[in-house]
Design a protein around this motif. Structure first.
Motif, mmCIF file in Angstrom:
data_model
loop_
_atom_site.group_PDB
_atom_site.id
_atom_site.type_symbol
_atom_site.label_atom_id
_atom_site.label_comp_id
_atom_site.label_asym_id
_atom_site.label_seq_id
_atom_site.Cartn_x
_atom_site.Cartn_y
_atom_site.Cartn_z
ATOM 1 N N GLU A 1 -12.258 31.119 40.801
ATOM 2 C CA GLU A 1 -12.862 32.447 40.900
ATOM 3 C C GLU A 1 -11.787 33.523 40.851
ATOM 4 O O GLU A 1 -11.953 34.557 40.193
ATOM 5 N N ALA A 2 -10.674 33.281 41.536
ATOM 6 C CA ALA A 2 -9.591 34.262 41.540
ATOM 7 C C ALA A 2 -9.039 34.457 40.130
ATOM 8 O O ALA A 2 -8.755 35.580 39.706
ATOM 9 N N TRP A 3 -8.883 33.355 39.387
ATOM 10 C CA TRP A 3 -8.366 33.473 38.027
ATOM 11 C C TRP A 3 -9.375 34.177 37.126
ATOM 12 O O TRP A 3 -8.997 35.009 36.296
ATOM 13 N N LEU A 4 -10.647 33.866 37.285
ATOM 14 C CA LEU A 4 -11.679 34.487 36.459
ATOM 15 C C LEU A 4 -11.719 35.992 36.693
ATOM 16 O O LEU A 4 -11.905 36.775 35.761
ATOM 17 N N ALA A 5 -11.529 36.413 37.944
ATOM 18 C CA ALA A 5 -11.559 37.837 38.270
ATOM 19 C C ALA A 5 -10.331 38.568 37.748
ATOM 20 O O ALA A 5 -10.356 39.795 37.592
ATOM 21 N N ALA A 6 -9.255 37.828 37.471
ATOM 22 C CA ALA A 6 -8.017 38.400 36.927
ATOM 23 C C ALA A 6 -7.458 39.506 37.803
ATOM 24 O O ALA A 6 -6.774 40.409 37.331
ATOM 25 N N ALA A 7 -7.751 39.449 39.081
ATOM 26 C CA ALA A 7 -7.239 40.460 39.999
ATOM 27 C C ALA A 7 -5.936 39.961 40.604
ATOM 28 O O ALA A 7 -5.856 38.813 41.038
ATOM 29 N N PRO A 8 -4.907 40.796 40.633
ATOM 30 C CA PRO A 8 -3.654 40.356 41.251
ATOM 31 C C PRO A 8 -3.883 40.064 42.725
ATOM 32 O O PRO A 8 -4.293 40.936 43.489
ATOM 33 N N ALA A 9 -3.651 38.854 43.110
ATOM 34 C CA ALA A 9 -3.924 38.449 44.483
ATOM 35 C C ALA A 9 -2.680 38.632 45.342
ATOM 36 O O ALA A 9 -1.574 38.310 44.921
ATOM 37 N N ASP A 10 -2.859 39.150 46.541
ATOM 38 C CA ASP A 10 -1.777 39.275 47.510
ATOM 39 C C ASP A 10 -1.920 38.129 48.496
ATOM 40 O O ASP A 10 -2.831 38.127 49.331
ATOM 41 N N PRO A 11 -1.060 37.128 48.405
ATOM 42 C CA PRO A 11 -1.219 35.958 49.273
ATOM 43 C C PRO A 11 -1.017 36.271 50.749
ATOM 44 O O PRO A 11 -1.359 35.451 51.604
ATOM 45 N N TYR A 12 -0.468 37.453 51.039
ATOM 46 C CA TYR A 12 -0.208 37.810 52.429
ATOM 47 C C TYR A 12 -1.290 38.726 53.021
ATOM 48 O O TYR A 12 -1.266 39.034 54.205
ATOM 49 N N ALA A 13 -2.235 39.139 52.162
ATOM 50 C CA ALA A 13 -3.255 40.083 52.623
ATOM 51 C C ALA A 13 -4.172 39.481 53.678
ATOM 52 O O ALA A 13 -4.724 40.198 54.513
ATOM 53 N N GLY A 14 -4.334 38.179 53.652
ATOM 54 C CA GLY A 14 -5.215 37.527 54.628
ATOM 55 C C GLY A 14 -4.596 37.325 55.983
ATOM 56 O O GLY A 14 -5.225 36.719 56.872
ATOM 57 N N GLY A 15 -3.375 37.792 56.180
ATOM 58 C CA GLY A 15 -2.749 37.707 57.484
ATOM 59 C C GLY A 15 -2.214 36.326 57.812
ATOM 60 O O GLY A 15 -2.038 35.468 56.940
ATOM 61 N N VAL A 16 -1.958 36.120 59.090
ATOM 62 C CA VAL A 16 -1.307 34.896 59.561
ATOM 63 C C VAL A 16 -2.110 33.655 59.186
ATOM 64 O O VAL A 16 -1.551 32.647 58.738
ATOM 65 N N ALA A 17 -3.433 33.708 59.349
ATOM 66 C CA ALA A 17 -4.257 32.522 59.081
ATOM 67 C C ALA A 17 -4.159 32.106 57.620
ATOM 68 O O ALA A 17 -4.042 30.910 57.307
ATOM 69 N N ALA A 18 -4.193 33.079 56.693
ATOM 70 C CA ALA A 18 -4.128 32.755 55.269
ATOM 71 C C ALA A 18 -2.758 32.205 54.893
ATOM 72 O O ALA A 18 -2.643 31.248 54.114
ATOM 73 N N VAL A 19 -1.706 32.770 55.443
ATOM 74 C CA VAL A 19 -0.364 32.294 55.137
ATOM 75 C C VAL A 19 -0.144 30.906 55.728
ATOM 76 O O VAL A 19 0.448 30.025 55.092
ATOM 77 N N GLU A 20 -0.635 30.692 56.936
ATOM 78 C CA GLU A 20 -0.531 29.360 57.533
ATOM 79 C C GLU A 20 -1.257 28.320 56.674
ATOM 80 O O GLU A 20 -0.743 27.218 56.444
ATOM 81 N N ARG A 21 -2.437 28.679 56.180
ATOM 82 C CA ARG A 21 -3.198 27.751 55.338
ATOM 83 C C ARG A 21 -2.406 27.410 54.068
ATOM 84 O O ARG A 21 -2.329 26.249 53.657
ATOM 85 N N ALA A 22 -1.793 28.429 53.454
ATOM 86 C CA ALA A 22 -0.996 28.187 52.248
ATOM 87 C C ALA A 22 0.206 27.291 52.558
ATOM 88 O O ALA A 22 0.569 26.420 51.767
#
Length: 707
Positions: A287-308
């Protein structure tokens, strides 16, 4: 004491949430991308089958049997089915071989254009260079691609008839796909993937496609293969101008991964005969690729970075669980979806490196978010290294703003402790500047040196703390010379060699600048069976400057002149401005200048914990060059035969503890001796971030910090 490597949470055998369905006959899993179905090598433990069996044993199952009827390529995610009882094999095999199993994939493509929203692809597949396949369209196939509606349905009946006719020409050997090895297609063997129903024009491949969604020039396609050839979906889509995103082999658009997903599997249950359907949710990356929107991997905060970070750790399972290594890279920047950040694991502690712009500037990772996420992984303590984009701003790499001496989260480690790499001990210091004492990206190259070193005389240049020398000793090298300009580093190398049980008389360390040392060695007639050349990208002192981009060729020529007939040179560079092809060209030219006959030049892969950024070459380029057993005539100015007199006034080499070097060893003193010959240029070999004591600027580019 060697700290343990915490495994329980970061590196489980198998994640229970990956199991989609299970009963006494079947177990169906949702395979992540990057995980092989079968072990690509006999000693690998990081494939689905090996890990699932370990999980079954760990939860107490009396039988860990897994019957294999289907295979997904390593980089394809999605539904993967196994039998749990041998009695279930026959019924399931009949369905796969008879092609009554319905397999549905989703692929992301670019430039869909005005193609029909559905169609059937019919090609003959033949091998192509580089492990790829080539698709040859069957007569009339183009009309099929443009068809729709009633014509498409009519063609569907025609294709089903063709499939029956093809099956009549040859039966597929049961289970052939389970025995196929190597990188394969999206799925090999499922429904006859292992078959060799080949005519003069190659193996017939049939795939139906349907447009699911389209945004701009990007689209998601549903794919239903009726055959299961090697690379079938990938090569057929590429043949009609729609290569799958993230597939560099067939020219796909840049993407974080191969965007091919096994979304559904429909069959009859082998015990009851009832219809069964197993589905896997489409990963968010589609979905992220289809939307072609530049994603900020840090925008989701600590939980998103921990998941990555946890997802990145999952890809290191094979290294972490091998049992012989306690130091590895956990996160490698954009290669793991977290640009400008690396995370290294040393026993129970983590070292986080932040690259590029300063805190708060565009592109800079948020320091506290990253450090908090890293600490939540379960490490005892977390250190931080700040590596500015321009190394010139670092005057003292031990300043608190760049490399705090103590952990910034949790407990600090001892000032010095030992980690293990492939069973070998290395001392590290996590709070001693920007470097720790070992470059983790060279782990597999050290293993290769260990394998090549038996009975050899080894030269380790720009040796830092002597990691390659320790590996050579462990491999049975009869003698070695370890050269580095830093007194502190060479003393550290001596400590590492002593810990490995090296005889100081046979395995000497030399404090010297490499360029003048090599020239003196050539004049003295020195020869080595194996030479390791891993210089910094940049080095600056009061007297000289070195840049790998402009000076590597001259350096390599000097090294080639010291190779004995039949010898090998392991050459490495982490300079991002030197492409792999250019690096090889430098080495070929250097060998010619030195009068060496190169009989083989082999590119070496990086460790799996250093994945390249999508669409980019690896930061580290490693080449193993082998010269012929009979040396070619030397170029003008080449060294005299071994045993010739050394340059006038060249001092004898001594080890760090004052032991004399091996016979014929050369002209420079050690950490406790005098400096190299008067007037020699001082191309310093300090590692990134000025880890060497007393340096005014870091010798290696902070980009090595991708190290």
């Amino acid at each position: 004491m060697i700290p343990r490597l915490a495994l329980s949470e970061l590196f489980p055998d198998f994640h229970p949430e990956w199991i989609l369905a299970e009963d006494e006959d079947l177990i169906v899993v949702d395979k992540p991308a990057g995980l092989s179905t079968h072990a690509p090598e006999a000693d690998r433990i990081d494939d689905v089958v090996t890990r699932l069996r370990a999980f079954l044993r760990g939860r107490g199952d009396a039988d860990d049997y897994l019957g294999i009827h289907q295979r997904l390529d390593r980089d394809t995610s999605g539904v993967l089915l196994f039998t749990r009882r041998r009695e279930a094999n026959a019924a399931l095999a009949r369905q796969f071989e008879g092609r009554t199993v319905q397999k549905t994939y989703v692929a992301a493509v670019s430039d869909f254009g005005d193609r029909a929203p559905r169609g059937t692809l019919r090609h003959r597949l033949v091998p192509a260079p580089g492990g790829a396949m080539r698709a040859i369209a069957e007569v009339g196939a183009e009309r099929e691609d443009r068809g729709a509606g009633r014509e498409e349905r009519g063609r569907g009946r025609e294709d089903r008839g063709a499939g029956r006719e093809e099956r009549g020409r040859g039966r597929v050997e049961r289970g052939a796909s389970a025995r196929k090895k190597g990188a394969g297609g999206a799925e090999r063997g499922a429904g006859g993937a292992g078959g060799v129903e080949k005519g003069a024009g190659g193996a017939l491949a049939i795939t139906r496609y349907r447009l699911l969604e389209r945004r701009g020039d990007r689209a998601l396609l549903e794919l239903r293969p009726e055959t299961g050839r090697t690379h079938q979906l990938r090569v057929q889509l590429a043949a009609i101008g729609l290569p799958i995103a993230g597939d560099p082999l067939y020219g796909g658009a840049e993407a974080p991964r191969l965007l091919l997903h096994a979304a559904e599997l429909r069959l009859e249950h082998p015990a009851t005969g009832a219809p069964a359907a197993f589905r896997s949710q489409l990963p968010a990356v589609f979905e992220a690729w289809l939307a072609a929107a530049p994603a900020d991997p840090y925008a989701g905060g600590v939980a998103a970075v921990e998941r990555a970070m946890r997802e990145a750790a999952e890809r290191r399972y094979g290294v972490a669980r091998a049992g012989d290594t306690t130091a590895l890279r956990l996160v490698h920047g954009a290669g793991d979806g977290l640009p400008f950040v690396s995370v290294d694991l040393y026993g129970e502690h983590l070292v986080v490196s932040l690259f590029g712009a300063g805190e708060g500037e565009p592109g800079a990772p948020p320091r506290d978010v990253v450090l908090d996420a890293a600490h939540r992984l379960g490490a005892r303590g977390v250190y931080v290294k700040v590596r500015p984009k321009h190394a010139s701003v670092i005057v003292d790499a031990r300043r608190e703003e760049f490399a705090p001496r103590h952990a910034v989260r949790g407990e600090s480690a001892p000032d010095e402790f030992t980690v293990i790499e492939h069973g070998l001990p290395f001392k590290v210091r996590l709070g001693d500047g920007l470097s720790t004492g070992i470059f983790l990206d060279q782990r597999e190259n050290r293993r290769r040196v260990r394998e090549l070193a038996r009975g050899a005389r080894v030269l380790n240049l720009f040796a830092y703390t002597g990691g390659f020398s320790v590996a050579a000793v462990a491999g049975g090298a009869r003698a070695s010379v370890t050269v580095d300009v830093s007194r502190g580093a060479i003393a550290w190398a001596r400590d590492n060699l002593d810990a490995a049980g090296a005889d100081p008389a046979a395995h000497v360390v030399v404090e010297a600048d490499v360029f003048p040392w090599l020239k003196s060695a050539a004049q003295a007639g020195e020869r080595f069976d194996l030479i390791v050349l891993d210089p910094p990208s940049f080095a600056t002192t009061k007297k000289s400057r070195f840049s790998a981009a402009s000076d590597f060729g001259a350096l390599a020529a000097l090294a080639f002149r010291l190779l004995a007939p039949g010898g090998r040179l392991l050459a490495c560079t982490n300079h991002r401005g030197i492409a792999r092809a250019k690096f090889r060209r430098h080495l070929h030219e250097a060998a010619r200048e030195a009068g060496c006959d190169v009989v083989q030049m082999k590119d070496l892969p990086d460790p799996i914990d250093f994945p390249s950024e999508p669409g980019a070459e690896s930061h580290l380029k490693s080449v193993l060059a082998s010269v012929g057993a009979a040396a070619a005539p030397a170029a003008k100015g080449a060294p005299a035969a071994k045993g010739a007199a050394a340059a006038k006034g060249a001092p004898a080499a001594r080890s760090a503890k004052g032991a004399p070097s091996a016979k014929g060893a050369l002209a420079a003193r050690t950490a406790k001796g005098a400096p190299s010959a008067k007037g020699a240029p001082a191309a310093r070999s300090a590692k990134p971030g000025g880890a060497r004591r007393g340096l005014a600027a870091p010798a290696r580019s902070p980009r090595r910090g991708a190290r």
